[in-house]
Design a protein around this motif. Structure first.
Motif, PDB file in Angstrom:
ATOM      1  N   SER A 228      -3.462   2.381 -56.026  1.00 14.17           N
ATOM      2  CA  SER A 228      -2.636   1.678 -56.804  1.00 14.17           C
ATOM      3  C   SER A 228      -2.354   0.340 -56.359  1.00 14.17           C
ATOM      4  N   CYS A 229      -1.589  -0.150 -57.068  1.00 14.94           N
ATOM      5  CA  CYS A 229      -1.317  -1.846 -56.594  1.00 14.94           C
ATOM      6  C   CYS A 229      -0.599  -1.677 -55.361  1.00 14.94           C
ATOM      7  N   GLU A 230      -0.082  -0.681 -55.053  1.00 17.50           N
ATOM      8  CA  GLU A 230       0.521  -0.812 -53.573  1.00 17.50           C
ATOM      9  C   GLU A 230      -0.519  -0.862 -52.488  1.00 17.50           C
ATOM     10  N   ASP A 231      -1.787  -0.572 -52.713  1.00 16.88           N
ATOM     11  CA  ASP A 231      -2.816  -0.543 -51.897  1.00 16.88           C
ATOM     12  C   ASP A 231      -3.488  -1.809 -51.604  1.00 16.88           C
ATOM     13  N   ILE A 232      -3.066  -2.833 -52.686  1.00 18.33           N
ATOM     14  CA  ILE A 232      -3.764  -4.116 -52.560  1.00 18.33           C
ATOM     15  C   ILE A 232      -3.027  -5.154 -51.776  1.00 18.33           C
ATOM     16  N   GLU A 376     -12.410 -15.197 -52.615  1.00 15.26           N
ATOM     17  CA  GLU A 376     -11.293 -14.417 -53.536  1.00 15.26           C
ATOM     18  C   GLU A 376     -11.048 -13.173 -52.715  1.00 15.26           C
ATOM     19  N   ILE A 377     -12.245 -12.456 -52.148  1.00 18.76           N
ATOM     20  CA  ILE A 377     -11.974 -11.353 -51.547  1.00 18.76           C
ATOM     21  C   ILE A 377     -11.088 -11.593 -50.273  1.00 18.76           C
ATOM     22  N   ALA A 378     -11.276 -12.401 -49.650  1.00 19.55           N
ATOM     23  CA  ALA A 378     -10.687 -12.880 -48.460  1.00 19.55           C
ATOM     24  C   ALA A 378      -9.170 -12.911 -48.663  1.00 19.55           C
ATOM     25  N   SER A 379      -8.801 -13.738 -50.184  1.00 16.66           N
ATOM     26  CA  SER A 379      -7.595 -13.711 -50.547  1.00 16.66           C
ATOM     27  C   SER A 379      -6.792 -12.513 -50.755  1.00 16.66           C
ATOM     28  N   VAL A 380      -7.681 -11.734 -51.595  1.00 16.03           N
ATOM     29  CA  VAL A 380      -6.981 -10.057 -51.927  1.00 16.03           C
ATOM     30  C   VAL A 380      -6.585  -9.490 -50.856  1.00 16.03           C
ATOM     31  N   LEU A 381      -7.728  -9.443 -49.624  1.00 16.64           N
ATOM     32  CA  LEU A 381      -7.381  -8.749 -48.491  1.00 16.64           C
ATOM     33  C   LEU A 381      -6.420  -9.479 -47.473  1.00 16.64           C
ATOM     34  N   LYS A 382      -6.143 -10.705 -47.761  1.00 20.54           N
ATOM     35  CA  LYS A 382      -5.443 -11.329 -46.865  1.00 20.54           C
ATOM     36  C   LYS A 382      -6.123 -11.330 -45.450  1.00 20.54           C
ATOM     37  N   ILE A 383      -7.243 -11.786 -45.468  1.00 20.12           N
ATOM     38  CA  ILE A 383      -8.007 -11.852 -44.225  1.00 20.12           C
ATOM     39  C   ILE A 383      -8.595 -13.175 -44.197  1.00 20.12           C
ATOM     40  N   ASP A 386     -13.847 -15.928 -42.926  1.00 16.73           N
ATOM     41  CA  ASP A 386     -15.128 -15.557 -41.848  1.00 16.73           C
ATOM     42  C   ASP A 386     -15.283 -14.101 -41.657  1.00 16.73           C
ATOM     43  N   ARG A 387     -14.137 -13.114 -42.313  1.00 18.19           N
ATOM     44  CA  ARG A 387     -14.298 -11.765 -42.034  1.00 18.19           C
ATOM     45  C   ARG A 387     -14.923 -11.114 -43.294  1.00 18.19           C
ATOM     46  N   VAL A 388     -15.456 -12.079 -44.285  1.00 15.77           N
ATOM     47  CA  VAL A 388     -16.118 -11.613 -45.487  1.00 15.77           C
ATOM     48  C   VAL A 388     -17.397 -12.146 -45.541  1.00 15.77           C
ATOM     49  N   ARG A 389     -18.585 -11.098 -45.965  1.00 13.06           N
ATOM     50  CA  ARG A 389     -19.721 -11.544 -46.256  1.00 13.06           C
ATOM     51  C   ARG A 389     -19.949 -10.999 -47.775  1.00 13.06           C
ATOM     52  N   LYS A 402     -20.399 -13.631 -65.034  1.00  9.97           N
ATOM     53  CA  LYS A 402     -20.265 -13.105 -63.525  1.00  9.97           C
ATOM     54  C   LYS A 402     -19.674 -14.309 -62.537  1.00  9.97           C
ATOM     55  N   LEU A 403     -19.148 -15.130 -63.112  1.00  9.99           N
ATOM     56  CA  LEU A 403     -18.384 -16.254 -62.483  1.00  9.99           C
ATOM     57  C   LEU A 403     -17.208 -15.621 -62.060  1.00  9.99           C
ATOM     58  N   ASP A 404     -16.354 -14.692 -62.666  1.00  5.46           N
ATOM     59  CA  ASP A 404     -15.283 -14.333 -62.306  1.00  5.46           C
ATOM     60  C   ASP A 404     -15.391 -12.882 -61.449  1.00  5.46           C
ATOM     61  N   VAL A 405     -14.734 -12.540 -60.330  1.00  7.90           N
ATOM     62  CA  VAL A 405     -14.924 -11.252 -60.101  1.00  7.90           C
ATOM     63  C   VAL A 405     -14.829 -10.069 -61.060  1.00  7.90           C
ATOM     64  N   SER A 406     -15.359  -8.946 -60.634  1.00 12.31           N
ATOM     65  CA  SER A 406     -15.220  -7.611 -61.311  1.00 12.31           C
ATOM     66  C   SER A 406     -15.140  -6.648 -60.316  1.00 12.31           C
ATOM     67  N   VAL A 407     -16.172  -6.031 -59.792  1.00 13.51           N
ATOM     68  CA  VAL A 407     -16.063  -4.945 -58.882  1.00 13.51           C
ATOM     69  C   VAL A 407     -15.480  -5.270 -57.470  1.00 13.51           C
ATOM     70  N   GLN A 408     -15.697  -6.607 -57.287  1.00 12.16           N
ATOM     71  CA  GLN A 408     -15.781  -7.141 -55.836  1.00 12.16           C
ATOM     72  C   GLN A 408     -14.385  -6.694 -55.121  1.00 12.16           C
ATOM     73  N   PRO A 409     -13.191  -7.071 -55.828  1.00 15.43           N
ATOM     74  CA  PRO A 409     -12.114  -6.816 -55.146  1.00 15.43           C
ATOM     75  C   PRO A 409     -11.552  -5.357 -54.733  1.00 15.43           C
ATOM     76  N   ILE A 410     -11.829  -4.634 -55.708  1.00 18.01           N
ATOM     77  CA  ILE A 410     -11.582  -3.198 -55.654  1.00 18.01           C
ATOM     78  C   ILE A 410     -12.434  -2.519 -54.419  1.00 18.01           C
ATOM     79  N   LEU A 411     -13.657  -2.933 -54.364  1.00 15.58           N
ATOM     80  CA  LEU A 411     -14.706  -2.562 -53.609  1.00 15.58           C
ATOM     81  C   LEU A 411     -14.311  -2.823 -52.190  1.00 15.58           C
ATOM     82  N   ALA A 412     -13.884  -4.396 -52.167  1.00 16.03           N
ATOM     83  CA  ALA A 412     -13.522  -4.558 -50.684  1.00 16.03           C
ATOM     84  C   ALA A 412     -12.455  -4.098 -50.135  1.00 16.03           C
ATOM     85  N   VAL A 413     -11.359  -3.841 -51.142  1.00 12.86           N
ATOM     86  CA  VAL A 413     -10.186  -2.894 -50.692  1.00 12.86           C
ATOM     87  C   VAL A 413     -10.496  -1.602 -50.267  1.00 12.86           C
ATOM     88  N   ALA A 414     -11.387  -0.943 -51.031  1.00 16.57           N
ATOM     89  CA  ALA A 414     -11.802   0.771 -50.554  1.00 16.57           C
ATOM     90  C   ALA A 414     -12.707   0.506 -49.404  1.00 16.57           C
TER      91      ALA A 414
END
Ligand code: FES
Ligand code: FES
Length: 913
Positions: A228-232, A376-383, A386-389, A402-414
């Motif tokens: 849920s949102c608390e995991d992000i 964007e993934i680094a921002s969501v993960l707060k890292i 250079d820790r994101v590929r 496909k300029l906006d993220v879709s599956v990317q943030p939730i996949l990275a969090v998980a």
């Protein structure tokens, strides 16, 4: 219950253990690893899963594996003969019939079945046989030609060893796409991956309260967890660094039907079959803000606390003095226009997977914007970044979606949370409900001209429905004021554009960023003025066409490469002959059919509006003589994987056949910017030209050779030959440096632009594309239906690096423009599949003729600009002008669905009675 089922696949006996009802497509892809069979809808609508069953084409997604027992299945992997492409595959390659390639297996299979029964089919036969397979990229014409020419060498392309620029070499990635080896977002997911699925809001606006979902998850077999949102870590994303407003998972309010609430993680089957409504989520519905009229209502709910009156952004361009110009004009046209949500309908739904590697996360995903995704993934993960590929898979169509993220943030969090890789593939309805759309618009405009038809003033106010979140709304509201007056010289202008929030899907980037909507308005105005002043419609555009030395709406003086006039001139003879043929047809017609001809013109700023949008490219030589292009530009089907090596080859002076490339991997390539705004050929193309020149200079310096020296490569021996001497460089004997290369060339290009001042004055783009199209249509006035019979398109692209690919882009743009004009309207909750949401099929497409105009752009690589978006923009106004010519109906609303045209015809008839 599972059973052992035996059948032949591509002539080989295979046996699988599966439930008899399992889809054949799943068995082929998941059990047998034959991922050449694609899945675009799982509902029989797209045809991308087409295979042969005992020689007959069937949809593998609708065929149970039990049905194929003891029968013979042929997939795209079985088409090549003795390791060689089949004649049909070669014909596709020669004709440039492959763009993103996601539909290609289905097309090839459907054509194979036709050719087996009829080796010399007619065009109509081909259209019938391939009619069940949708293509969103090509406009179908090159596909039809490829099938018709299968037994000839038509379209033959000779591999280039000399100059590559200006030559229609085959796509360098065509072979993988033609054989089914190309890997898209859903094709290379690790077997041990966990899967994710999001519960999405069933309501358009309201409050949600998430209960103890984790406890419920524990009771469900195969479900590992619920996020849920608390995991992000940082639960917001969005295109612009200021104004990230979309939650990864809702934190209390849902703002559109499709907003993400919670994410279930677990085994693939458990996740895909879980009844997500069983999770304790309370929903309290609010009265939604639906549509622009509601958004403008001062009493409407405010959807974002920091956005009073639901205004996302307000932009404008002001030049000159309007009131006197309107007073003194010989003719003034006024109009109100409206367009609706349009779905990208890329055939490949959003898909990807991610894994944790040490303290880093790697995301493999279908995308148009690798480095933006990484950030964007680094921002969501707060890292740190250079820790994101991010590694782009092949992209089965994007068009801005496909300029906006879709599956990317939730996949990275998980992926950061669990030990295993994590995967997510949207089903078609989820793709359509959750993804961005083209902005609906309401535009009011007023154009004035003197007695000679020369424009003296333009006023336009455009409101865009940006939906629930900002996405690319600011870009649309910024781009439209610059383009609203059309590709014409106008001394007095005031154009404004606003983005307004509503409870609809976020509207984002879609081929044209609002310019297609504005073009419908400005081209109708030109037709109004032509009619009022008694001037031919093409002629009035020609008189006003902006030319080098003239000022744009933003006060920018066009220096060169402004081919609006030449495009219109190139259309003159088609215009005359089509008008004549329509006239003859109408005179002979006594039934309900009427033909008409229309013209639409446009201009398009290449790249970001008044923002830096640099690209950096590298090209290197390795110790074993590999020439590698480190190409950060993502190829979404438009062909940059081929264009970039072509440009680099000629700058460097080695044949394009020597190139290999690495595309987009954020660890291995520099940031080339996103694939959007028709910018890659111009911006990254310039960067790659500079990289090639840099590499060449380093090589020449190494042996002290003159500028005109010729290079050749033979294994690890690089030869440099100038007038006097032949130098041989043994690359294997040299030390390696950056990225293990012996020599490395780097190029960076950022188009020179300036910010716009308070009146919108400045240089928003370094260059512009220009185009005009002429359409011939046939209207059935009894039914209100419109059939487009022919489009002739003239496009100034600066320089066609690969003319065949330029044509392909224009064909695809025309197809999407036709859809926008006549059939496509996304209605949340109603048209969330490819059955109810109609995109042009092979049978909807007209004959298309492309005229390439080359007004060389001094800043561009070898003079090139861009063409991705311009292909679409003039099509709707050309079609609408043709409908008006045929029927007298002045079209102000898109799409022009039959009931709308019929109502307008009835109204016209009453008025004329
Ligand atoms: S996936 Fe089978 S028809 Fe679309
Ligand atoms: S090439 Fe047909 S969908 Fe992309």
């Amino acid at each position: 219950m599972s059973a052992a089922i035996k059948f032949l696949v591509n002539g080989q006996p295979r046996s699988v253990t599966a439930a008899p009802v399992t889809r054949l497509s799943d068995v082929l892809r998941d059990d047998l690893g034959l991922t050449g069979t694609k899945v675009g809808c799982n509902a029989g609508d797209c045809g991308s899963c087409t295979v042969l069953l005992d020689g007959e084409q069937v949809c593998a997604c609708l065929t149970s594996v039990a049905k194929v027992e003891n029968r013979d299945v042929t997939t795209v992997e079985g088409l090549a003969e003795n390791g060689e492409l089949s004649a049909l595959q070669k014909s596709f390659e020669r004709h440039g019939a492959v763009q993103c390639g996601i539909c290609t297996p289905g097309m090839l299979i459907a054509a194979t079945s036709l050719l087996a029964s009829d080796p010399n089919p007619s065009k109509r036969d081909v259209e019938d046989a391939l009619g069940g397979v949708l293509c969103r990229c090509t406009g179908y014409q090159k596909i039809v030609d490829a099938v018709l020419d299968v037994n000839t060498s038509a379209g033959e392309i000779v591999p280039v060893s000399g100059h590559a620029v200006g030559t229609s070499i085959a796509k360098l990635d065509a072979n993988e796409k033609l054989t089914g080896r190309e890997k898209y977002g859903a094709d290379d997911i690790p077997k041990n991956a966990l899967w994710v699925r999001i519960l999405r809001s069933p309501i358009t606006y309201g409050r949600i309260t998430v209960g103890d979902v984790k406890s419920v998850a524990k009771t469900m077999t195969g479900i590992l967890d619920v996020l849920s949102c608390e995991d992000i870590p940082f639960n917001r994303f969005g295109i612009y660094p200021v104004g990230k407003d979309q939650p990864v998972l809702s934190d209390g309010i849902v703002r559109y039907r499709g907003d993400a609430i919670i994410a279930v993680v677990g085994d693939k089957t458990a996740v895909q079959t879980a009844k997500l409504s069983d999770f304790p989520v309370e929903i309290e519905a609010f009265a939604p803000v639906t549509g622009l009229d509601a958004a403008r209502d001062p009493t409407a709910a405010q959807l974002h606390v920091d956005k009073p009156q639901n205004i996302l952004i307000d932009g404008h361009v002001k030049k000159g003095e309007l009131s006197r110009a309107f007073e003194q004009a010989a003719s003034v046209a006024k109009g109100e226009f409206e367009t609706r949500f349009v779905e990208h309908a890329y055939i490949e739904p959003e898909a990807g997977w991610a894994r944790r590697v040490g303290d880093r996360v790697e995301v493999y995903v279908t995308t148009q914007a690798v480095h933006m995704d990484r950030d964007e993934i680094a921002s969501v993960l707060k890292i740190p970044k250079d820790r994101v590929r991010v590694v782009p898979t092949a992209c089965g169509g994007g068009f801005g979606g496909k300029l906006d993220v879709s599956v990317q943030p939730i996949l990275a969090v998980a992926a950061m949370k669990y030990e295993l890789p994590v995967a997510y593939v949207y089903e078609r309805p989820e793709s359509m409900a959750a993804s961005t759309k083209r902005h609906p618009s309401q535009i009011s405009s007023k154009f004035a001209a003197n007695k000679d038809g020369l424009l003296v003033a333009v006023e336009m106010a455009a409101d865009f429905d940006t939906g629930a979140y900002a996405s690319w709304g600011p870009t649309v509201a910024g781009r439209v004021p610059v383009h609203g007056s059309g590709p014409y010289f106008v001394p007095n202008i005031h154009v404004s554009g606003r983005g307004l929030f509503t409870n609809a899907p976020p509207a984002g980037a879609f081929r044209g960023f609002g310019v297609p909507q504005a073009a419908i308005a400005h081209e109708c105005m030109m037709d109004d003025l032509a009619e009022d002043l008694g001037i031919d419609r093409l002629e009035i555009r020609l008189r006003n066409a902006i030319r080098p030395g003239q000022q744009t709406a933003t006060g920018q003086v066009l220096k060169a490469s402004a081919g609006m006039g030449p495009c219109l001139e190139a259309l003159q003879s088609s215009w005359n002959s089509l008008l004549k043929s329509a006239d003859q047809f109408n005179k002979a017609q006594t039934g309900g059919l009427r033909r008409g001809v229309g013209v639409g013109a446009m201009w398009y700023g290449i790249g970001n509006t008044s923002l830096s949008n640099p690209s950096t490219m590298e090209v290197g030589l390795s110790t074993d003589g590999k020439l590698i292009l480190f190409n950060g530009a993502v190829d979404i089907g438009q062909g940059s994987n081929t264009i970039m090596p072509q440009i680099c080859a000629d700058a460097l002076g080695l044949p394009v056949t020597e190139f290999t490339y690495i595309m987009g991997d954020s660890d291995l390539t520099e940031d080339a910017g996103k694939t959007s705004a028709s910018r890659q050929t111009f911006v990254s193309g310039k960067a790659v030209e500079l990289a090639g020149l840099d590499l060449r200079a380093k090589i020449l310096r190494h042996v002290n050779a003159g500028d005109d020296a010729e290079l050749s490569l033979n294994g690890a021996i690089l030869s440099v030959e100038d007038d006097a001497t032949r130098h041989e460089i043994d690359l294997s004997a040299l030390e390696t440096g950056l990225k293990d290369m012996v020599f490395m060339g780097t190029g960076r290009f950022d188009p020179p632009t300036t910010p716009l001042d308070k009146n919108g004055q400045g240089t928003p783009y370094a260059t512009y594309g220009f185009a005009a199209q002429v359409a011939l249509v046939e209207v059935n006035v009894k039914l209100g239906t419109t059939k487009v019979l022919k489009i002739v398109a003239a496009h100034d692209v600066g320089r066609a690096i690969n003319p065949q690919q330029v044509e392909g882009q224009i064909h695809g743009g025309i197809a999407q423009g036709l859809g926008l004009a006549l059939m496509e309207e996304y209605v949340p909750g109603v048209t969330e599949n490819l059955h109810d949401y109609l995109i042009p099929t092979i049978g909807d497409m007209p004959e298309m003729e492309v005229i390439i105009v080359e007004e060389s752009e001094p800043l561009g690589p070898f003079g090139a600009k861009g063409v991705g978006e311009p292909g679409l923009v003039p099509t709707p106004p050309a079609i609408f002008g043709a409908v008006r010519h045929a029927t007298g109906v002045r079209v102000t609303e898109a799409p022009l669905l039959p009931h709308r045209l019929k109502a307008a015809l009835n109204k016209l008839e009453k008025r004329n009675a």
